[in-house]
Design a protein around this motif. Structure first.
Motif, PDB file in Angstrom:
ATOM      1  N   ALA A  15      56.040 -19.244  17.133  1.00  0.00           N
ATOM      2  CA  ALA A  15      56.919 -19.201  15.973  1.00  0.00           C
ATOM      3  C   ALA A  15      57.222 -20.594  15.453  1.00  0.00           C
ATOM      4  O   ALA A  15      57.484 -20.775  14.273  1.00  0.00           O
ATOM      5  CB  ALA A  15      58.207 -18.496  16.341  1.00  0.00           C
ATOM      6  N   THR A  26      47.177 -16.756  12.579  1.00  0.00           N
ATOM      7  CA  THR A  26      48.024 -16.386  13.709  1.00  0.00           C
ATOM      8  C   THR A  26      48.080 -17.602  14.613  1.00  0.00           C
ATOM      9  O   THR A  26      47.074 -18.284  14.792  1.00  0.00           O
ATOM     10  CB  THR A  26      47.410 -15.217  14.492  1.00  0.00           C
ATOM     11  N   PRO A  27      49.232 -17.852  15.172  1.00  0.00           N
ATOM     12  CA  PRO A  27      49.328 -19.019  16.042  1.00  0.00           C
ATOM     13  C   PRO A  27      48.487 -18.814  17.298  1.00  0.00           C
ATOM     14  O   PRO A  27      48.289 -17.694  17.740  1.00  0.00           O
ATOM     15  CB  PRO A  27      50.821 -19.085  16.372  1.00  0.00           C
ATOM     16  N   THR A  28      48.002 -19.892  17.815  1.00  0.00           N
ATOM     17  CA  THR A  28      47.213 -19.840  19.034  1.00  0.00           C
ATOM     18  C   THR A  28      48.126 -19.458  20.191  1.00  0.00           C
ATOM     19  O   THR A  28      49.163 -20.072  20.395  1.00  0.00           O
ATOM     20  CB  THR A  28      46.579 -21.205  19.292  1.00  0.00           C
ATOM     21  N   SER A  29      47.711 -18.437  20.933  1.00  0.00           N
ATOM     22  CA  SER A  29      48.593 -17.943  21.988  1.00  0.00           C
ATOM     23  C   SER A  29      48.561 -18.878  23.196  1.00  0.00           C
ATOM     24  O   SER A  29      47.593 -19.594  23.407  1.00  0.00           O
ATOM     25  CB  SER A  29      48.152 -16.545  22.403  1.00  0.00           C
ATOM     26  N   PRO A  30      49.643 -18.851  23.988  1.00  0.00           N
ATOM     27  CA  PRO A  30      49.701 -19.700  25.177  1.00  0.00           C
ATOM     28  C   PRO A  30      48.513 -19.467  26.101  1.00  0.00           C
ATOM     29  O   PRO A  30      47.960 -20.414  26.654  1.00  0.00           O
ATOM     30  CB  PRO A  30      50.994 -19.271  25.865  1.00  0.00           C
ATOM     31  N   LEU A  31      48.121 -18.206  26.238  1.00  0.00           N
ATOM     32  CA  LEU A  31      46.966 -17.884  27.088  1.00  0.00           C
ATOM     33  C   LEU A  31      45.721 -18.620  26.617  1.00  0.00           C
ATOM     34  O   LEU A  31      44.939 -19.121  27.398  1.00  0.00           O
ATOM     35  CB  LEU A  31      46.687 -16.382  27.010  1.00  0.00           C
ATOM     36  N   GLU A  32      45.585 -18.659  25.285  1.00  0.00           N
ATOM     37  CA  GLU A  32      44.407 -19.324  24.744  1.00  0.00           C
ATOM     38  C   GLU A  32      44.440 -20.803  25.073  1.00  0.00           C
ATOM     39  O   GLU A  32      43.413 -21.407  25.372  1.00  0.00           O
ATOM     40  CB  GLU A  32      44.309 -19.113  23.233  1.00  0.00           C
ATOM     41  N   TRP A  33      45.615 -21.394  25.023  1.00  0.00           N
ATOM     42  CA  TRP A  33      45.717 -22.813  25.371  1.00  0.00           C
ATOM     43  C   TRP A  33      45.342 -23.046  26.832  1.00  0.00           C
ATOM     44  O   TRP A  33      44.730 -24.046  27.168  1.00  0.00           O
ATOM     45  CB  TRP A  33      47.120 -23.337  25.095  1.00  0.00           C
ATOM     46  N   ALA A  35      43.219 -21.190  28.563  1.00  0.00           N
ATOM     47  CA  ALA A  35      41.763 -21.062  28.624  1.00  0.00           C
ATOM     48  C   ALA A  35      41.086 -22.305  28.047  1.00  0.00           C
ATOM     49  O   ALA A  35      40.088 -22.795  28.581  1.00  0.00           O
ATOM     50  CB  ALA A  35      41.312 -19.812  27.869  1.00  0.00           C
ATOM     51  N   ALA A  36      41.658 -22.811  26.956  1.00  0.00           N
ATOM     52  CA  ALA A  36      41.090 -24.010  26.334  1.00  0.00           C
ATOM     53  C   ALA A  36      41.187 -25.202  27.278  1.00  0.00           C
ATOM     54  O   ALA A  36      40.262 -26.013  27.368  1.00  0.00           O
ATOM     55  CB  ALA A  36      41.811 -24.312  25.028  1.00  0.00           C
ATOM     56  N   ILE A  38      41.163 -25.065  30.520  1.00  0.00           N
ATOM     57  CA  ILE A  38      40.127 -24.878  31.552  1.00  0.00           C
ATOM     58  C   ILE A  38      38.773 -25.328  31.018  1.00  0.00           C
ATOM     59  O   ILE A  38      38.023 -26.045  31.687  1.00  0.00           O
ATOM     60  CB  ILE A  38      40.073 -23.394  31.999  1.00  0.00           C
ATOM     61  N   GLY A  39      38.484 -24.925  29.782  1.00  0.00           N
ATOM     62  CA  GLY A  39      37.217 -25.313  29.172  1.00  0.00           C
ATOM     63  C   GLY A  39      37.088 -26.822  29.051  1.00  0.00           C
ATOM     64  O   GLY A  39      36.043 -27.394  29.357  1.00  0.00           O
ATOM     65  N   ALA A  40      38.175 -27.458  28.618  1.00  0.00           N
ATOM     66  CA  ALA A  40      38.149 -28.916  28.458  1.00  0.00           C
ATOM     67  C   ALA A  40      37.917 -29.594  29.801  1.00  0.00           C
ATOM     68  O   ALA A  40      37.126 -30.538  29.907  1.00  0.00           O
ATOM     69  CB  ALA A  40      39.459 -29.393  27.834  1.00  0.00           C
TER      70      ALA A  40
ATOM     71  N   PHE B  24      44.126 -12.087  21.859  1.00  0.00           N
ATOM     72  CA  PHE B  24      43.322 -13.182  22.428  1.00  0.00           C
ATOM     73  C   PHE B  24      42.366 -12.641  23.493  1.00  0.00           C
ATOM     74  O   PHE B  24      41.212 -13.033  23.560  1.00  0.00           O
ATOM     75  CB  PHE B  24      44.231 -14.258  23.029  1.00  0.00           C
ATOM     76  N   PHE B  94      37.093 -25.139  23.017  1.00  0.00           N
ATOM     77  CA  PHE B  94      37.156 -25.296  24.474  1.00  0.00           C
ATOM     78  C   PHE B  94      37.187 -23.944  25.190  1.00  0.00           C
ATOM     79  O   PHE B  94      36.683 -23.823  26.296  1.00  0.00           O
ATOM     80  CB  PHE B  94      38.332 -26.186  24.878  1.00  0.00           C
TER      81      PHE B  94
END
Lengths: 150, 288
Positions: A15, A26-33, A35-36, A38-40, B24, B94
């Motif tokens: 929000a 849609t804002p990027t969800s915490p879960l996605e961050w 996962a991102a 982990i990817g990084a 997601f 990522f």
């Protein structure tokens, strides 16, 4: 990174995110961050590993190859000598040929060959040589005889 | 990867977080599927395993470094949702990498291409190389497997010339990566005489133009009605083909196919690989 929010932390609340005029975003969800992140980490680790490997790597020749007999088994087409082959260098040997000889003094009684597609750096592979005679009754010598560079 | 799940999304400030997480997760599942579909041919190609540990580490590093802007660009150009900021595009990129690495490791492990007694160099090399196509697949998944919303169609219609060319480059990778690592590229270039290579080059250009013309590149780059054949041909087909050849050359170099090879053979291998890449580039709008 065009930081539009005051807090660029991954735990950001959707929000609180500014959306520059775009209604559908849609804002990027915490879960996605997560996962991102982990990817990084994964790609950074892969790059870091390869860089340090590249720095350590010397133009070696795959000459240091160790061969050890694992077991000898009778049956089937004769006596199978299963062996392990190890590469002790950072060079890859392709189409690596291995020759085994049963010797009695200076005389070669029987020979067998095996070939490995690839022996990567610091790896081990297993292979087998099949002799008609019983290898335990002779002196067994297994040596690499040639390779090509990939 | 917050994929569009088809519901009208008005991201109101009181949107509960779980709602967002749920979409997601749907996007994540799509990403896995996309990574798998796109990279299966490569996961089952032995050259891809071998090149993973025989290639120079620096070339692999370069490939991984290039992957990041490529994915971010892909997220910007053909991403499924309109991201509020570059932030989200970077997050998407990522996530795609995470998906790619996990998927590659699992599948290669099942195939016994990877095992626990292998040295780190071999394992990391194989996974890193496979992650490149898999991450592109994960990124494309939302567009390919997701229903194309009017939104994303509209977005594709309002592409700049530069974005069109970028999409062509991705299309070239899409088809080209399947065959680029294989021995056959070099073998074909040995087998073909120069006349056949010239014929292949002309055929690539012709087919490419047919696709470009048929798909009739819409959008900001759309030529006004009655634009000449030459304009379209030069702006898209020729420029596209030059980009394709550059990509082919880079791929061949990355996979070690150009090492110790004469210029004539390098050119012919580039043209051979250019054939699938050109079709992929020209049909980018259809397949991506």
């Amino acid at each position: 990174m065009t930081t539009q929010d005051a807090q660029p932390s991954p735990r950001m609340d959707g929000a609180a995110k500014l959306r520059d005029g775009s209604e559908r975003a849609t804002p990027t969800s915490p879960l996605e961050w997560v996962a991102a992140g982990i990817g990084a980490l994964l790609i950074a680790a892969m790059i870091a590993y390869m860089v340090q490997y590249g720095l350590r790597e010397r133009g070696e020749v795959p000459g240091r190859i160790d061969i050890a007999v694992v077991q000898t088994q009778a049956g089937g087409h004769g006596h199978t000598v299963r062996f392990q082959i190890r590469n002790r260098t950072t060079a890859t040997a392709a189409t690596l040929r291995v020759r085994g000889e049963l010797r009695s003094g200076n005389r070669v009684v029987e020979a067998a060959e095996a070939e490995f597609d690839y022996l990567p750096p610091y790896s081990e592979r297993f292979g087998g040589l099949i002799f008609q005679q019983d290898p335990t009754r002779f002196e067994l010598r297994i040596v690499p005889t040639g390779y090509s560079e990939p | 990867m917050t994929a569009d799940t088809g519901r009208p999304e008005a991201a109101t400030p009181d949107t509960p977080a779980y709602e967002d997480n749920r979409s997601f997760l749907v996007g994540l599942a799509r990403a896995f599927a996309g990574a798998l579909i796109f990279s299966l041919p490569m996961l089952m190609t032995m050259e891809m395993w071998w090149i993973g540990f025989t290639m120079t580490p620096w070339r692999l590093v370069l490939l991984l470094v290039l992957l990041i802007p490529l994915l971010i660009g892909l997220s910007v150009v053909s991403g499924f949702k309109i991201n509020a900021s570059l932030h989200d595009d970077i997050a998407d990129a990522f996530v795609a990498i995470a998906v790619a690495v996990v998927m590659s490791a699992v599948i290669l492990g099942i195939f016994k291409v990877l095992s626990f007694d292998m040295p780190a160099r071999e394992v990391i090399g194989k996974i890193a190389l496979q992650s490149f196509p898999a991450a592109i697949g994960a990124m494309l998944a939302r567009d390919q497997l997701g229903e194309k919303s009017a939104d994303s169609m509209q977005r594709q219609d309002s592409m700049t010339y530069g974005q069109e060319l970028f999409l062509m480059a991705v299309g070239a990778l899409f088809l080209g990566l399947n065959v680029a690592p294989t021995e056959e590229m070099v073998l074909l270039s040995y087998m073909m005489d120069p006349w056949r290579e010239i014929a292949l080059l002309l055929l690539s250009l012709m087919l490419m133009h047919a696709f470009v013309y048929a798909v009739e590149l819409p959008g900001g780059s759309k030529p006004p009605r009655g634009v000449g054949f030459w304009s379209l041909f030069l702006r898209f087909t020729v420029v596209g083909y030059v980009i394709v050849l550059a990509i082919c050359l880079y791929l061949l170099w990355t996979f070690g196919r150009t090492d110790g090879t004469g210029p004539a053979e390098i050119i012919s291998a580039t043209v051979v690989l250019g054939f699938p890449c050109a079709i992929g580039a020209a049909a980018a709008r259809l397949i991506l």
